[in-house]
Design a protein around this motif. Structure first.
Motif, short mmCIF file in Angstrom:
data_model
loop_
_atom_site.label_atom_id
_atom_site.label_comp_id
_atom_site.label_asym_id
_atom_site.label_seq_id
_atom_site.Cartn_x
_atom_site.Cartn_y
_atom_site.Cartn_z
N ARG A 249 0.80 -1.22 0.00
CA ARG A 249 0.00 0.00 0.00
C ARG A 249 0.84 1.27 0.00
N PRO A 250 1.87 1.40 0.87
CA PRO A 250 2.67 2.64 0.84
C PRO A 250 3.34 2.88 -0.51
N ILE A 251 3.77 1.80 -1.17
CA ILE A 251 4.40 1.95 -2.49
C ILE A 251 3.39 2.45 -3.50
N LEU A 252 2.20 1.84 -3.51
CA LEU A 252 1.16 2.24 -4.46
C LEU A 252 0.72 3.68 -4.21
N GLU A 253 0.61 4.08 -2.95
CA GLU A 253 0.23 5.46 -2.64
C GLU A 253 1.32 6.44 -3.06
N ALA A 254 2.57 6.05 -2.84
CA ALA A 254 3.70 6.93 -3.21
C ALA A 254 3.76 7.12 -4.73
N LEU A 255 3.37 6.09 -5.48
CA LEU A 255 3.40 6.19 -6.94
C LEU A 255 2.39 7.19 -7.48
N GLU A 256 1.45 7.62 -6.64
CA GLU A 256 0.48 8.63 -7.07
C GLU A 256 1.00 10.05 -6.88
N GLU A 257 2.15 10.20 -6.24
CA GLU A 257 2.70 11.52 -5.97
C GLU A 257 3.80 11.84 -7.00
N GLU A 258 3.58 12.87 -7.82
CA GLU A 258 4.55 13.19 -8.86
C GLU A 258 5.89 13.62 -8.28
N VAL A 259 5.87 14.28 -7.13
CA VAL A 259 7.13 14.69 -6.51
C VAL A 259 7.97 13.47 -6.16
N VAL A 260 7.32 12.44 -5.64
CA VAL A 260 8.02 11.20 -5.29
C VAL A 260 8.58 10.54 -6.56
N LEU A 261 7.78 10.52 -7.60
CA LEU A 261 8.22 9.90 -8.85
C LEU A 261 9.43 10.62 -9.43
N MET A 262 9.43 11.96 -9.33
CA MET A 262 10.57 12.70 -9.83
C MET A 262 11.82 12.39 -9.01
N GLN A 263 11.66 12.19 -7.70
CA GLN A 263 12.80 11.82 -6.86
C GLN A 263 13.33 10.45 -7.27
N LEU A 264 12.43 9.55 -7.60
CA LEU A 264 12.86 8.21 -8.01
C LEU A 264 13.61 8.25 -9.34
N LEU A 265 13.15 9.11 -10.25
CA LEU A 265 13.81 9.19 -11.55
C LEU A 265 15.18 9.84 -11.47
N GLY A 266 15.43 10.53 -10.39
CA GLY A 266 16.74 11.14 -10.23
C GLY A 266 16.66 12.64 -10.31
N ARG A 267 17.71 13.30 -9.88
CA ARG A 267 17.75 14.76 -9.88
C ARG A 267 17.63 15.30 -11.30
N ALA A 268 16.99 16.46 -11.41
CA ALA A 268 16.77 17.06 -12.73
C ALA A 268 18.07 17.38 -13.44
N ASP A 269 19.17 17.58 -12.67
CA ASP A 269 20.43 17.93 -13.32
C ASP A 269 21.31 16.71 -13.58
N SER A 270 20.73 15.53 -13.34
CA SER A 270 21.52 14.30 -13.55
C SER A 270 21.53 13.94 -15.02
N ASN A 271 22.71 13.79 -15.59
CA ASN A 271 22.85 13.42 -16.99
C ASN A 271 23.36 11.99 -17.15
N ALA A 272 23.23 11.19 -16.09
CA ALA A 272 23.70 9.81 -16.15
C ALA A 272 22.95 9.06 -17.24
N LEU A 273 23.68 8.30 -18.06
CA LEU A 273 23.05 7.53 -19.12
C LEU A 273 22.17 6.44 -18.54
N LEU A 274 22.63 5.78 -17.48
CA LEU A 274 21.83 4.74 -16.85
C LEU A 274 22.22 4.63 -15.39
N THR A 275 21.22 4.51 -14.52
CA THR A 275 21.45 4.42 -13.09
C THR A 275 20.62 3.28 -12.52
N VAL A 276 21.21 2.51 -11.62
CA VAL A 276 20.50 1.45 -10.90
C VAL A 276 20.63 1.74 -9.42
N ARG A 277 19.49 2.00 -8.76
CA ARG A 277 19.49 2.24 -7.33
C ARG A 277 18.75 1.12 -6.64
#
Length: 338
Positions: A249-277
């Motif tokens: 449930r917490p994961i599914l609820e977090a996926l509804e928050e765009e701010v959280v999703l942007m944090q998961l995708l990485g910082r806006a200034d990150s130019n890494a070709l591929l990242t695995v966290r």
């Protein structure tokens, strides 16, 4: 750590991902041509366990990888499972049929979810990293204009301007020429400074209208720079074999928050070709048992990110290959449409 112990770790990761069962030394020695006895494999597994790369979920069971073990496996991953020729053709055909940027993003997020059987997240190209390709002014009434801004990544922003004076067709053409001369090809990051000087460049008779147009343009490039994301495949989290120790449930609820999703995708200034966290590397409490694989995409430079989220027990080679390939195809499509 010597190569043999790395091979034992690789075998444990691959078998656990495939079978969803803890892996024993006998299974490793029988399924993988390591050229050593089960006793040697047991010794190697004891070393890996003591070092924190594998763990025993319960007494008399085999071993499963820890987040640290997955991290080492990914870091030492020498072979990425490529997409098949049929998969590559299907990906290219599916994405190339997109009719606009929204369609590209929608198709991309659905495709990633289907290829990886995980949750897919795609960030729309950031306005902050885009440039103005064209500005169109359309006269709707003598005192109302529609402004359409098209970026080099295909993003379209549409606004309306109520003008303080009536405009004829020549006035509209003159204003269109002025805004394109000043903004066409310019990075949107520089646009506010350019727009601030726009009214002063117009003929005195058009100053009031140019000022009204500048206010709307400024609102477009400043107020509309919020990041947008698309999500698909949340139901994949409940697939048999996707194991999470806690509640989903917490994961599914977090996926509804765009701010959280942007944090998961990485910082806006990150130019890494591929990242695995992996696990705690996500630095978000609700995602301590998840892995996030992300890649940047864009026409020449990164304008957005895409990725997938799933349990730490995932097919890393296949997932990495899919994210990398789809990001490359989307980059090519944006480059062709510049």
């Amino acid at each position: 750590m010597d190569d043999r112990k790395l091979e034992v770790l690789r075998a444990i990761v691959e078998d656990y991902v495939a079978t969803q069962e803890p892996v024993g030394s006998k299974a490793v020695s029988q399924r993988h041509a390591l050229g050593v006895s089960a006793a040697t494999v047991r010794n190697d597994m004891a070393y890996l366990e003591e070092a924190g790369y594998i763990q025993q979920p319960h007494t008399s069971a085999g071993r499963i990888p820890t987040a640290k073990g997955y991290r080492l496996f990914v870091d030492r991953l020498g072979k990425i499972k490529p997409l098949s020729a049929a998969e590559r053709r299907a990906v290219h055909r599916f994405l190339s049929e997109a009719i606009d940027l929204d369609d590209v993003v929608t198709r991309t997020v659905r495709l990633l979810a289907q290829l990886t059987h995980q949750v897919a997240v795609v960030q729309y190209p950031s306005l902050n990293r885009s440039s103005v390709r064209h500005l169109e002014l359309v006269s709707l009434t003598p005192t109302r204009l529609m402004v359409v801004m098209i970026t080099d990544t295909g993003r379209v922003e549409q606004r309306y301007v109520e003008t303080p004076e009536e405009l004829n067709e020549d006035n509209v053409l003159e204003l269109r020429r002025l805004v394109n001369e000043q903004l066409q090809g310019k990075p949107l990051a520089d646009a506010p400074r350019i727009i601030a000087d726009l009214a002063g460049l117009a003929r005195p008779e058009l100053h009031p209208t140019a000022a009204a147009l500048a206010r709307v343009l400024l609102e477009t490039v400043v107020a509309r720079t919020e990041e947008r994301v698309a999500v698909a495949g949340a139901a994949n989290l409940t697939r048999p074999g996707n194991f999470f120790a806690g509640s989903l449930r917490p994961i599914l609820e977090a996926l509804e928050e765009e701010v959280v999703l942007m944090q998961l995708l990485g910082r806006a200034d990150s130019n890494a070709l591929l990242t695995v966290r992996i696990g705690d590397e996500n630095h978000l409490d609700d995602f301590r048992e998840t892995t996030v694989v992300t890649a940047g995409y864009g026409p020449g430079s990164v304008v957005g990110h895409m990725g997938v989220l799933g349990p730490t027990r995932m097919d890393y080679p296949g997932t990495i290959a899919a994210v990398r390939a789809v990001a490359r195809y989307v980059s090519e499509i944006l480059e062709q449409n510049r």
